[in-house]
Design an enzyme around this catalytic site. Structure first.
Site, PDB file in Angstrom:
ATOM      1  N   HIS A   1      15.667 -30.234  -8.697  1.00 33.50           N
ATOM      2  CA  HIS A   1      17.518 -30.141  -8.323  1.00 33.50           C
ATOM      3  C   HIS A   1      18.456 -31.679  -8.553  1.00 33.50           C
ATOM      4  CE1 HIS A   1      18.044 -26.216  -6.554  1.00 33.50           C
ATOM      5  NE2 HIS A   1      17.450 -26.459  -6.093  1.00 33.50           N
TER       6      HIS A   1
ATOM      7  N   GLU B   1       8.239 -26.029   0.237  1.00 30.45           N
ATOM      8  CA  GLU B   1       7.056 -24.868  -0.522  1.00 30.45           C
ATOM      9  C   GLU B   1       6.789 -26.677  -0.568  1.00 30.45           C
ATOM     10  OE1 GLU B   1      11.035 -23.900  -2.260  1.00 30.45           O
ATOM     11  OE2 GLU B   1      10.771 -25.092  -0.676  1.00 30.45           O
TER      12      GLU B   1
ATOM     13  N   ASP C   1      12.087 -28.775  -3.235  1.00 29.31           N
ATOM     14  CA  ASP C   1      12.405 -27.322  -2.815  1.00 29.31           C
ATOM     15  C   ASP C   1      12.703 -27.010  -4.422  1.00 29.31           C
ATOM     16  OD1 ASP C   1      14.903 -28.286  -2.665  1.00 29.31           O
ATOM     17  OD2 ASP C   1      15.824 -26.283  -3.231  1.00 29.31           O
ATOM     18  N   GLU C   2      12.257 -25.420  -4.576  1.00 30.01           N
ATOM     19  CA  GLU C   2      12.308 -25.051  -5.917  1.00 30.01           C
ATOM     20  C   GLU C   2      12.283 -26.083  -7.185  1.00 30.01           C
ATOM     21  OE1 GLU C   2      16.003 -21.763  -4.543  1.00 30.01           O
ATOM     22  OE2 GLU C   2      16.495 -23.827  -5.305  1.00 30.01           O
ATOM     23  N   LEU C   3      10.717 -26.101  -6.949  1.00 29.02           N
ATOM     24  CA  LEU C   3      10.817 -27.290  -8.293  1.00 29.02           C
ATOM     25  C   LEU C   3       9.994 -26.118  -9.502  1.00 29.02           C
ATOM     26  CD1 LEU C   3      10.119 -29.647  -8.904  1.00 29.02           C
ATOM     27  CD2 LEU C   3       7.375 -30.040  -8.571  1.00 29.02           C
TER      28      LEU C   3
END
Length: 569
Positions: free
Chosen positions: A281, A396, A345-347
């Site tokens: 992000h 995560e 998050d969301e790597l």
């Protein structure tokens, strides 16, 4: 002195939100004296934010102008007010010998050290009301409860004591005195996340959200201030980040803006936890530091990111770690909160597969992907701790990337409520924010172009009833209960901005406020249930509107005036 003690089972407070832990009500009416005032009982002068809170409460009492939500509204109560006693004053008293600190100082201290407990008594016989607390923060929570007890005759022809008639006059009254409250939150963390990077939310609109949060005793503003789409946060050490990464010069938060938000929040009992999400992000950093970002704006974006544009920090590059640490240190030095979120998050691993600079950094440092990520995250967390803060991450980092997080790290559960058990099994303290209960943006349809029949990824719409049904301890063993610090509802702003933030958030976000303040059972000893709560939440919504919050209706007003008549049968 310990404020919280057991009371006899008492009826639910009709209008109070969140429900106090212990409350008893009578059936007598009482009106505010025309000379009613709030008295600071300590010989030590009140801190300035406490004085402001007193003035604000006085103003709310006389400007809410809220008539009770019953058929007939204020006219239904006039006869009961004919011989009501007058309440002359409200005493505010700090008990104990501790130093009297400002509300802000109490609201921003360590999470486990905050004392929000208070007692409140409102007699029915014309003697003074009293709020007692160990701290100014507790007194402030008591004032919030006190302000919810009162209604206005709204300018109708009012009957005063002895039936003296004053056409057009208005009384401020309560019909359930005497009131006794002994209250303290079930959980120390009660938050609301707002994303101000997908779409910019001006400071004045943030103030309004903070006001609404304080009305329901939410005590943490989780400020997701940057993301791949924009970087509106001014960082003193790297001013170019916002100069190039913001949508425009007018859509930035200056150093003073940030302090103004922090000070405004603190004065009304709210801590500000800033989040700079890393290493994912972060595509907006490319605008000022292109050498630090891998896979920037690669296509198709869905291969490299959860949403456009693609781009993540080259965390294996030592210079990028140094940059991130200095950026964090610059921001951390301005924050009074003891909490700071580094995201995580969301790597997306695809971003790095063909990135030459990243792969060369792995070789030169002798690391693989996992060890390099571990080095990066622990390095940034060292910076957070050096500033006297506790690091906070998305789940995560612990459950997917298996980073060797320090034992003090707080973990936000968001992907599914079921993941709380895995966090607890690893022994970490957690904050609940599960998308299946608490995401406020779900159910609005797809925001991507060329997707006629698309839905949001987290459909369906999360009603207030759904959020209210959440059990913070579900699936956990009793030995794991203490790992739950609280929770929050969250608004990601792909489809939101200052124009619609109020009705998207309110009054739905009040649901989690009660979940984490009141706990599993109401003051009557029975489990929380949405049928009982609805009448009180209507009251919250109407009072919010009276105070300038554009909160959405929950039902037709016909239903609001007739509790239970619109239930599913």
């Amino acid at each position: 002195m310990q404020l919280l003690s057991l009371l006899l089972l008492a009826p639910v407070a009709l209008a109070l939100w969140p429900n106090p832990r212990n409350v008893s009500f009578g059936t007598s009416s009482v009106i505010l004296s025309p000379t009613f005032w709030i008295h600071w009982a300590s010989t030590t002068p009140a801190p300035s934010d406490m004085t402001a809170a007193i003035s604000r409460t006085m103003a709310q009492l006389y400007t809410d102008n809220l008539q009770r939500l019953v058929v007939g509204r204020a006219n239904a109560d006039l006869q009961a007010l004919a011989y009501a006693a007058e309440l002359p004053m409200l005493h505010l008293e700090i008990i104990g010998n501790s130093e009297i600190k400002s509300i802000m100082a109490e609201a921003t201290c360590e999470l486990g050290s905050r004392d929000e407990s208070y007692t409140l008594s409102v007699p029915a016989d014309g003697t003074a009301a009293m709020i007692q607390a160990n701290t100014t923060l507790g007194l402030f929570r008591g004032l919030t409860t006190f302000s919810q007890l009162w209604y206005s005759t709204g300018g109708v022809a009012s009957t005063f004591p002895f039936y003296s008639f004053f056409p057009g006059a208005s009384m401020i009254y309560s019909i359930e005195a005497p009131v006794t409250v002994m209250d303290t939150p079930a959980y120390p963390y009660r938050g609301l996340l707002l994303d101000t990077a997908r779409n910019f939310i001006p400071v004045t609109d943030l103030y309004r959200q903070l006001d609404a949060m304080s009305y329901v005793k939410i005590n943490t503003f989780h400020w997701h201030v940057t993301d791949s789409q924009s970087f509106p946060l001014t960082v003193a050490a790297y001013p170019e980040l916002s100069q190039y990464g913001a949508y425009s010069a007018a859509q930035t938060y200056s150093l003073q803006d940030v302090q103004n938000v922090i000070n405004y929040a603190g004065a009304i009992g709210i801590d500000v936890m800033v989040e700079i999400d890393t290493p994912g992000h972060t595509a907006s950093i490319w605008e000022s530091h292109p050498d630090y970002i891998a896979c920037w704006n690669e296509a198709p974006w869905g291969t490299y990111a959860n949403e456009p544009p693609a781009g993540q920090l080259r965390f294996a590059v030592p210079e990028v770690l140094n940059f991130t640490q200095q950026m964090f240190a610059s921001v951390l030095s301005t924050l009074p909160s003891t909490l700071f979120s580094t995201g995580g998050d969301e790597l997306n691993t695809n971003c790095y597969v063909n990135d030459t600079e990243f792969q060369q950094a792995l070789i030169s440092t002798g690391q693989n992907f996992s060890s390099a990520l571990n080095t990066f995250v622990l390095g940034t967390h060292d910076t957070v701790r050096a500033a006297g803060k506790t690091p906070v991450v998305w789940e995560e980092m612990l459950l997917v990337q298996n980073v060797s997080l320090g034992p003090d790290t707080l973990v936000i559960v968001w992907i599914s409520s079921d993941d709380a058990l895995a966090v607890a099994q690893k022994g970490y303290k957690m904050i609940h924010g599960p998308s299946d209960y608490f995401y406020l943006d779900c159910g609005a349809g797809a925001w991507l172009g060329d997707d006629t029949d698309g839905t949001s990824w987290c459909d369906p719409f999360k009603t207030w009833q759904k959020a209210y049904s959440f059990d913070p301890l579900q699936n956990l063993t009793e030995s794991q209960y203490s790992l739950v610090l609280g929770g929050q509802q969250l608004l990601w702003t792909e489809q939101s901005g200052p124009e619609n933030v109020d009705p998207i958030v309110w009054p739905r976000a009040a649901a989690s406020a009660e979940v984490f303040w009141t706990g599993a059972n109401g003051p009557d000893g029975l489990p929380r249930n949405s049928t009982e709560a609805l009448a009180r939440l209507h009251d919250v919504r109407y009072r919010m509107v009276a105070r300038g919050i554009n909160a959405i209706n929950l039902q037709p007003q016909w239903c609001a005036l007739r509790p239970g008549d619109c239930n599913l049968v």
